[in-house]
Design a protein around this motif. Structure first.
Motif, short mmCIF file in Angstrom:
data_model
loop_
_atom_site.label_atom_id
_atom_site.label_comp_id
_atom_site.label_asym_id
_atom_site.label_seq_id
_atom_site.Cartn_x
_atom_site.Cartn_y
_atom_site.Cartn_z
N SER A 1 1.77 -9.31 -7.08
CA SER A 1 1.20 -8.00 -6.76
C SER A 1 1.11 -7.11 -7.99
O SER A 1 0.11 -6.40 -8.18
CB SER A 1 2.05 -7.30 -5.68
OG SER A 1 2.04 -8.03 -4.48
N ALA B 1 -1.90 -8.09 -10.03
CA ALA B 1 -3.13 -7.63 -9.41
C ALA B 1 -3.31 -6.12 -9.57
O ALA B 1 -4.40 -5.63 -9.86
CB ALA B 1 -3.13 -8.00 -7.92
N LEU C 1 -6.34 -3.96 -11.36
CA LEU C 1 -7.09 -2.91 -10.68
C LEU C 1 -6.96 -1.57 -11.40
O LEU C 1 -7.93 -0.80 -11.50
CB LEU C 1 -6.60 -2.77 -9.22
CG LEU C 1 -6.91 -3.94 -8.29
CD1 LEU C 1 -6.18 -3.77 -6.96
CD2 LEU C 1 -8.42 -4.04 -8.04
N GLN D 1 -8.17 1.45 -3.90
CA GLN D 1 -8.37 0.02 -4.17
C GLN D 1 -7.05 -0.73 -4.12
O GLN D 1 -6.94 -1.79 -3.49
CB GLN D 1 -8.99 -0.17 -5.56
CG GLN D 1 -10.49 -0.11 -5.61
CD GLN D 1 -10.98 -0.45 -7.00
OE1 GLN D 1 -10.76 0.28 -7.96
NE2 GLN D 1 -11.65 -1.58 -7.13
N TRP E 1 -5.83 -3.43 -1.29
CA TRP E 1 -5.51 -4.81 -1.70
C TRP E 1 -4.11 -5.19 -1.24
O TRP E 1 -3.89 -6.32 -0.76
CB TRP E 1 -5.62 -4.96 -3.22
CG TRP E 1 -5.44 -6.38 -3.65
CD1 TRP E 1 -6.39 -7.35 -3.75
CD2 TRP E 1 -4.19 -7.01 -4.00
NE1 TRP E 1 -5.81 -8.53 -4.13
CE2 TRP E 1 -4.48 -8.36 -4.29
CE3 TRP E 1 -2.87 -6.57 -4.09
CZ2 TRP E 1 -3.49 -9.26 -4.68
CZ3 TRP E 1 -1.88 -7.47 -4.46
CH2 TRP E 1 -2.21 -8.80 -4.76
N ARG F 1 -14.45 -13.23 0.18
CA ARG F 1 -13.84 -13.95 -0.95
C ARG F 1 -14.72 -15.13 -1.39
O ARG F 1 -14.86 -15.40 -2.56
CB ARG F 1 -12.45 -14.46 -0.58
CG ARG F 1 -11.41 -13.37 -0.27
CD ARG F 1 -11.11 -12.53 -1.49
NE ARG F 1 -9.86 -11.80 -1.37
CZ ARG F 1 -9.75 -10.55 -0.95
NH1 ARG F 1 -10.82 -9.88 -0.58
NH2 ARG F 1 -8.58 -9.95 -0.91
N GLY G 1 -3.68 -10.72 -1.20
CA GLY G 1 -2.81 -9.56 -1.13
C GLY G 1 -1.54 -9.87 -0.35
O GLY G 1 -1.31 -11.00 0.07
#
Length: 354
Positions: free
Chosen positions: A116, A119, A123, A197, A201, A209, A275
């Protein structure tokens, strides 16, 4: 003699459970392909899937828009939901068996938090690595999750050479808490668009996807599944305690290391492509053990099938319950999983008293 063997096979509860699980998965998958804002007839769906996979079909002409909807949008979504749900449930079953803790789940040792964080960083900084493009986020998330696993292993090795269960759990909690604080800090520093965002997520989704994400998770899923299936005996032995497992000839340290790596690969890849989706790896293995018993020879494959089926169903609910809007799939799994898990805990407590 042959008739007797067939009769025994048909009377076997486990065989029927596998047949039921496979049938339920197939029905749920077809339902996921059929139900949506645009209705495509079931014969057309079957024709498109069979023609694309094995080159066989019986319809003379299929509208291009229906072919695109089924093959490019719905089918990859259903397959990805299965892969993510199967990976999380399988990892949850492994962690619960390894840690001998019914509250353990795929997020226990911090790999998901690491994925996480990777990611969220992508972002926040709007990073796009040359050659990866839109795959920057899942690839960075997978790498970040694996780095987190190495950090957790490092902490455990520094404090306990034997990979003690308690030390693994504590190291996972420490790393998860620290990474959680970093994620919260990054969210608070971002503007409104970035914050939206990131939060969306983190709630989880398998929508929009495509086949590329399926191809991304498949290698990690296959490797992790093979590792865990191969080491089901170690999981059965560890359920008796580490001393008992060592006494019957199990290499406890090596077995724990392989199980941790296999389950972490499954968790990191699942989180990277979808996610954070909670309760799948917590509730599904509980339900499977309740029906089949503690033998990981059957707990692992049935958790895989049931977890995949559950997430396909959760995704179906997420995109139909408030259509045309869509709920994050993590919200749906929490709304279903939390009451079910509470019921299981109360039932187990009352059973223990009885």
């Amino acid at each position: 003699m042959q008739n007797l063997s067939i009769r025994r096979l048909l009377n076997n509860k486990i065989v029927w459970l596998y047949i039921f699980s496979g049938g339920l998965l197939l029905c749920t998958g077809l339902l996921g392909l059929f139900l949506s804002s645009v209705t495509v007839p079931v014969p057309t769906i079957l024709h498109i899937v069979l023609e694309k996979i094995v080159g066989m079909g019986w319809l003379q002409e299929v509208p291009k828009n229906e072919e695109m909807i089924i093959w490019n949008i719905r089918l990859p979504r259903v397959v990805l939901a299965f892969c993510v749900g199967a990976s999380l449930a399988l990892a949850g079953a492994a962690f619960q068996g390894l840690l001998r803790n019914p509250l353990a789940d795929p997020y226990t040792i911090g790999v998901s938090s690491g994925a996480s964080l990777g990611a969220v960083l992508v972002l926040f900084f709007q990073v796009s690595i040359i050659g990866l493009g839109s795959f920057t986020l899942p690839v960075v998330a997978i790498i970040s999750g694996l780095i987190t696993l190495i950090v957790v292993f490092g902490l455990v090795q520094l404090s306990s050479r034997s990979l003690a269960i308690e030390t693994i759990i504590l190291a996972g909690i420490i790393v998860s808490s620290f990474i959680g604080a970093l994620v919260s800090l990054i969210i608070s520093l971002g503007d409104k668009d970035v914050m939206t965002q990131i939060i969306y997520w983190l709630y989880g989704s398998v929508g929009m996807r495509g086949w590329e994400y399926v191809q991304l998770i498949i290698p990690f899923m296959v490797i992790g599944t093979i590792i865990l299936f191969y080491h089901y005996r170690e999981l059965n032995a560890l359920a008796l305690g580490e001393d008992a497992a060592d006494h019957i000839g199990v290499n406890v340290k090596k077995g724990k290391a392989f199980i941790l790596v296999g389950a972490s690969l499954l968790t990191g890849a699942a989180v990277a492509v979808s996610g954070s989706i909670g309760f799948v790896g917590l509730v599904v293995p509980h339900l499977v053990r309740l029906v089949i018993g503690p033998n990981h020879r059957h707990v692992l494959p049935l958790s895989l099938l049931t977890g995949g089926t559950f997430l396909i169903l959760a995704d179906l609910l997420s995109r139909t319950i408030i259509a045309p809007k869509e709920l994050p799939i993590g919200v749906v799994t929490a709304l279903i999983g939390a009451p079910v898990f509470a019921f299981l805990l109360i039932r187990e407590r009352m059973g223990g008293r009885g």
